[in-house]
Scaffold this motif. Sequence first.
Motif, PDB file in Angstrom:
ATOM      1  N   ALA A 193      79.257  33.094  70.975  1.00  0.00           N
ATOM      2  CA  ALA A 193      78.225  32.807  71.977  1.00  0.00           C
ATOM      3  C   ALA A 193      77.132  31.916  71.397  1.00  0.00           C
ATOM      4  O   ALA A 193      76.654  30.975  72.049  1.00  0.00           O
ATOM      5  CB  ALA A 193      77.629  34.113  72.503  1.00  0.00           C
ATOM      6  N   ALA A 194      76.734  32.192  70.152  1.00  0.00           N
ATOM      7  CA  ALA A 194      75.708  31.377  69.510  1.00  0.00           C
ATOM      8  C   ALA A 194      76.206  29.958  69.280  1.00  0.00           C
ATOM      9  O   ALA A 194      75.460  28.986  69.460  1.00  0.00           O
ATOM     10  CB  ALA A 194      75.291  32.014  68.189  1.00  0.00           C
ATOM     11  N   ALA A 195      77.466  29.835  68.893  1.00  0.00           N
ATOM     12  CA  ALA A 195      78.021  28.503  68.655  1.00  0.00           C
ATOM     13  C   ALA A 195      78.114  27.704  69.948  1.00  0.00           C
ATOM     14  O   ALA A 195      77.782  26.524  69.995  1.00  0.00           O
ATOM     15  CB  ALA A 195      79.391  28.620  67.998  1.00  0.00           C
ATOM     16  N   ILE A 196      78.577  28.366  71.007  1.00  0.00           N
ATOM     17  CA  ILE A 196      78.710  27.683  72.300  1.00  0.00           C
ATOM     18  C   ILE A 196      77.370  27.161  72.774  1.00  0.00           C
ATOM     19  O   ILE A 196      77.264  26.066  73.343  1.00  0.00           O
ATOM     20  CB  ILE A 196      79.346  28.635  73.336  1.00  0.00           C
ATOM     21  N   ALA A 197      76.316  27.923  72.515  1.00  0.00           N
ATOM     22  CA  ALA A 197      74.981  27.510  72.943  1.00  0.00           C
ATOM     23  C   ALA A 197      74.559  26.196  72.297  1.00  0.00           C
ATOM     24  O   ALA A 197      73.712  25.474  72.837  1.00  0.00           O
ATOM     25  CB  ALA A 197      73.968  28.601  72.616  1.00  0.00           C
ATOM     26  N   GLN A 252      78.852  18.289  73.810  1.00  0.00           N
ATOM     27  CA  GLN A 252      80.315  18.286  73.792  1.00  0.00           C
ATOM     28  C   GLN A 252      80.900  18.926  75.058  1.00  0.00           C
ATOM     29  O   GLN A 252      81.905  18.447  75.599  1.00  0.00           O
ATOM     30  CB  GLN A 252      80.808  19.016  72.541  1.00  0.00           C
ATOM     31  N   ILE A 253      80.280  20.008  75.530  1.00  0.00           N
ATOM     32  CA  ILE A 253      80.748  20.630  76.769  1.00  0.00           C
ATOM     33  C   ILE A 253      80.540  19.679  77.937  1.00  0.00           C
ATOM     34  O   ILE A 253      81.395  19.578  78.829  1.00  0.00           O
ATOM     35  CB  ILE A 253      80.033  21.978  77.007  1.00  0.00           C
ATOM     36  N   ASP A 262      80.716  16.499  77.781  1.00  0.00           N
ATOM     37  CA  ASP A 262      81.783  15.502  77.663  1.00  0.00           C
ATOM     38  C   ASP A 262      83.105  16.034  78.205  1.00  0.00           C
ATOM     39  O   ASP A 262      83.833  15.317  78.910  1.00  0.00           O
ATOM     40  CB  ASP A 262      81.948  15.077  76.199  1.00  0.00           C
ATOM     41  N   SER A 263      83.444  17.281  77.869  1.00  0.00           N
ATOM     42  CA  SER A 263      84.717  17.825  78.362  1.00  0.00           C
ATOM     43  C   SER A 263      84.665  18.031  79.875  1.00  0.00           C
ATOM     44  O   SER A 263      85.654  17.785  80.575  1.00  0.00           O
ATOM     45  CB  SER A 263      85.074  19.124  77.633  1.00  0.00           C
ATOM     46  N   ARG A 264      83.531  18.450  80.402  1.00  0.00           N
ATOM     47  CA  ARG A 264      83.402  18.577  81.864  1.00  0.00           C
ATOM     48  C   ARG A 264      83.590  17.221  82.538  1.00  0.00           C
ATOM     49  O   ARG A 264      84.261  17.114  83.579  1.00  0.00           O
ATOM     50  CB  ARG A 264      82.027  19.148  82.225  1.00  0.00           C
ATOM     51  N   ALA A 265      83.000  16.187  81.945  1.00  0.00           N
ATOM     52  CA  ALA A 265      83.143  14.843  82.512  1.00  0.00           C
ATOM     53  C   ALA A 265      84.591  14.381  82.450  1.00  0.00           C
ATOM     54  O   ALA A 265      85.071  13.679  83.349  1.00  0.00           O
ATOM     55  CB  ALA A 265      82.238  13.864  81.762  1.00  0.00           C
ATOM     56  N   ALA A 266      85.298  14.769  81.388  1.00  0.00           N
ATOM     57  CA  ALA A 266      86.705  14.404  81.270  1.00  0.00           C
ATOM     58  C   ALA A 266      87.523  15.039  82.387  1.00  0.00           C
ATOM     59  O   ALA A 266      88.348  14.383  83.033  1.00  0.00           O
ATOM     60  CB  ALA A 266      87.235  14.829  79.899  1.00  0.00           C
ATOM     61  N   PHE A 267      87.315  16.333  82.626  1.00  0.00           N
ATOM     62  CA  PHE A 267      88.028  17.003  83.716  1.00  0.00           C
ATOM     63  C   PHE A 267      87.681  16.367  85.056  1.00  0.00           C
ATOM     64  O   PHE A 267      88.573  16.154  85.906  1.00  0.00           O
ATOM     65  CB  PHE A 267      87.694  18.500  83.731  1.00  0.00           C
ATOM     66  N   ALA A 268      86.413  16.051  85.262  1.00  0.00           N
ATOM     67  CA  ALA A 268      85.994  15.445  86.530  1.00  0.00           C
ATOM     68  C   ALA A 268      86.660  14.100  86.741  1.00  0.00           C
ATOM     69  O   ALA A 268      87.109  13.774  87.856  1.00  0.00           O
ATOM     70  CB  ALA A 268      84.474  15.309  86.549  1.00  0.00           C
ATOM     71  N   ALA A 299      87.647  22.424  65.450  1.00  0.00           N
ATOM     72  CA  ALA A 299      86.442  22.258  66.254  1.00  0.00           C
ATOM     73  C   ALA A 299      86.819  21.942  67.703  1.00  0.00           C
ATOM     74  O   ALA A 299      86.149  22.364  68.643  1.00  0.00           O
ATOM     75  CB  ALA A 299      85.565  21.156  65.681  1.00  0.00           C
ATOM     76  N   GLY A 300      87.906  21.187  67.879  1.00  0.00           N
ATOM     77  CA  GLY A 300      88.385  20.902  69.232  1.00  0.00           C
ATOM     78  C   GLY A 300      88.870  22.154  69.932  1.00  0.00           C
ATOM     79  O   GLY A 300      88.763  22.283  71.154  1.00  0.00           O
ATOM     80  N   ALA A 301      89.403  23.117  69.158  1.00  0.00           N
ATOM     81  CA  ALA A 301      89.780  24.408  69.738  1.00  0.00           C
ATOM     82  C   ALA A 301      88.532  25.162  70.185  1.00  0.00           C
ATOM     83  O   ALA A 301      88.513  25.802  71.241  1.00  0.00           O
ATOM     84  CB  ALA A 301      90.564  25.240  68.726  1.00  0.00           C
ATOM     85  N   MET A 302      87.478  25.072  69.362  1.00  0.00           N
ATOM     86  CA  MET A 302      86.212  25.700  69.762  1.00  0.00           C
ATOM     87  C   MET A 302      85.673  25.067  71.037  1.00  0.00           C
ATOM     88  O   MET A 302      85.201  25.768  71.940  1.00  0.00           O
ATOM     89  CB  MET A 302      85.190  25.550  68.623  1.00  0.00           C
ATOM     90  N   LEU A 303      85.767  23.745  71.151  1.00  0.00           N
ATOM     91  CA  LEU A 303      85.313  23.071  72.362  1.00  0.00           C
ATOM     92  C   LEU A 303      86.175  23.461  73.559  1.00  0.00           C
ATOM     93  O   LEU A 303      85.662  23.651  74.665  1.00  0.00           O
ATOM     94  CB  LEU A 303      85.334  21.550  72.158  1.00  0.00           C
ATOM     95  N   THR A 304      87.478  23.603  73.337  1.00  0.00           N
ATOM     96  CA  THR A 304      88.370  24.033  74.412  1.00  0.00           C
ATOM     97  C   THR A 304      87.985  25.425  74.894  1.00  0.00           C
ATOM     98  O   THR A 304      87.922  25.692  76.107  1.00  0.00           O
ATOM     99  CB  THR A 304      89.830  24.019  73.923  1.00  0.00           C
ATOM    100  N   LEU A 305      87.716  26.323  73.952  1.00  0.00           N
ATOM    101  CA  LEU A 305      87.302  27.679  74.319  1.00  0.00           C
ATOM    102  C   LEU A 305      85.953  27.660  75.022  1.00  0.00           C
ATOM    103  O   LEU A 305      85.755  28.342  76.033  1.00  0.00           O
ATOM    104  CB  LEU A 305      87.235  28.551  73.064  1.00  0.00           C
TER     105      LEU A 305
END
Length: 302
Positions: free
Chosen positions: A150-154, A159-160, A162-168, A191-197
């Motif tokens: 949770a702390a890392a995601i914050a 990066q999040i 960017d991934s949201r924009a990619a899906f959009a 790190a890409g796995a962390m971004l995916t999660l």
Amino acid sequence: MLAGFGLALTLATAAQAQNDKMVPIAIPAQPNAITLNTGPLPGATAQESWHSQYNSVFARNVTVATLTPFLPDPAKATGAAVIVAPGGGFRTLSMENEGWDVAKALADKGVAAFVLKYRLNQTPADMAGFEKSMTQMFSATAARPRPDPAAAIAGLAPQIADSRAAFALVRQRSAEWHVDPDRIGMVGFSAGAMLTLATTLSGEDAKPAFIGLIYGPLSSVNVPADAPPAFVALAADDPLFATTAGFGLIDSWRAAKRPVEFHFYERGGHGFGMYQKSTTSTGWFDAYARWLGMHGMLKPKS
């Protein structure tokens, strides 16, 4: 805060050891790369640069996110798609081994693939300074406990985004790219796995239909009731994430009664990606492809 995840730098072992010297290279042509609408990284001063290592290529100081399509032959297209997130500790990106090569293999299976070059934390502009910073970062993690997800995601807001924009973007152009907007997944490495999660848990409208987490952290997380099917792969000799702390992530998915497949390879180290090694970890992509097929992603939706 992200260093524990961030050592997702592709530290390929044994087979690439003789080619571990970082050598600056010119930024390669990326004619199909599409600039995402997330803007430049706030406060960035160092500009994007690339280097070669382990017979592969890496980008760093990425300040503007892009998405590069790798589309399958229309005759074999299944309608499924995967956004590919390379690893590199949020300081560099393994664009070839964990990006382009993965995308090409997916396209060969009929799955549209999109390599996400997401924005990165700034590093020293000069190669010597960068190498020193990575050595310090690596040595500092040896005795560090698993970081709190949770702390890392914050700390992953850019990066999040960017991934949201990619899906959009993929959904916006789904008709043009012959993609089913309801069958867009994501696979990430370290790190890409962390971004995916993070995208799965905190990406709001991204909503990946299925995810692949390749040699990422295994800390427990709060899994939502509608979490997508997950494919997880890790080597038992991974120096970063294969600890004795158990398989919390897998347990979390199972406790939520959501589909999860876990491959725990005896050997492979960290960052094996698409490198061809003598270890069984090299078979992860074949296993992942079979998993995609089991979930109906290797044939058109009936």
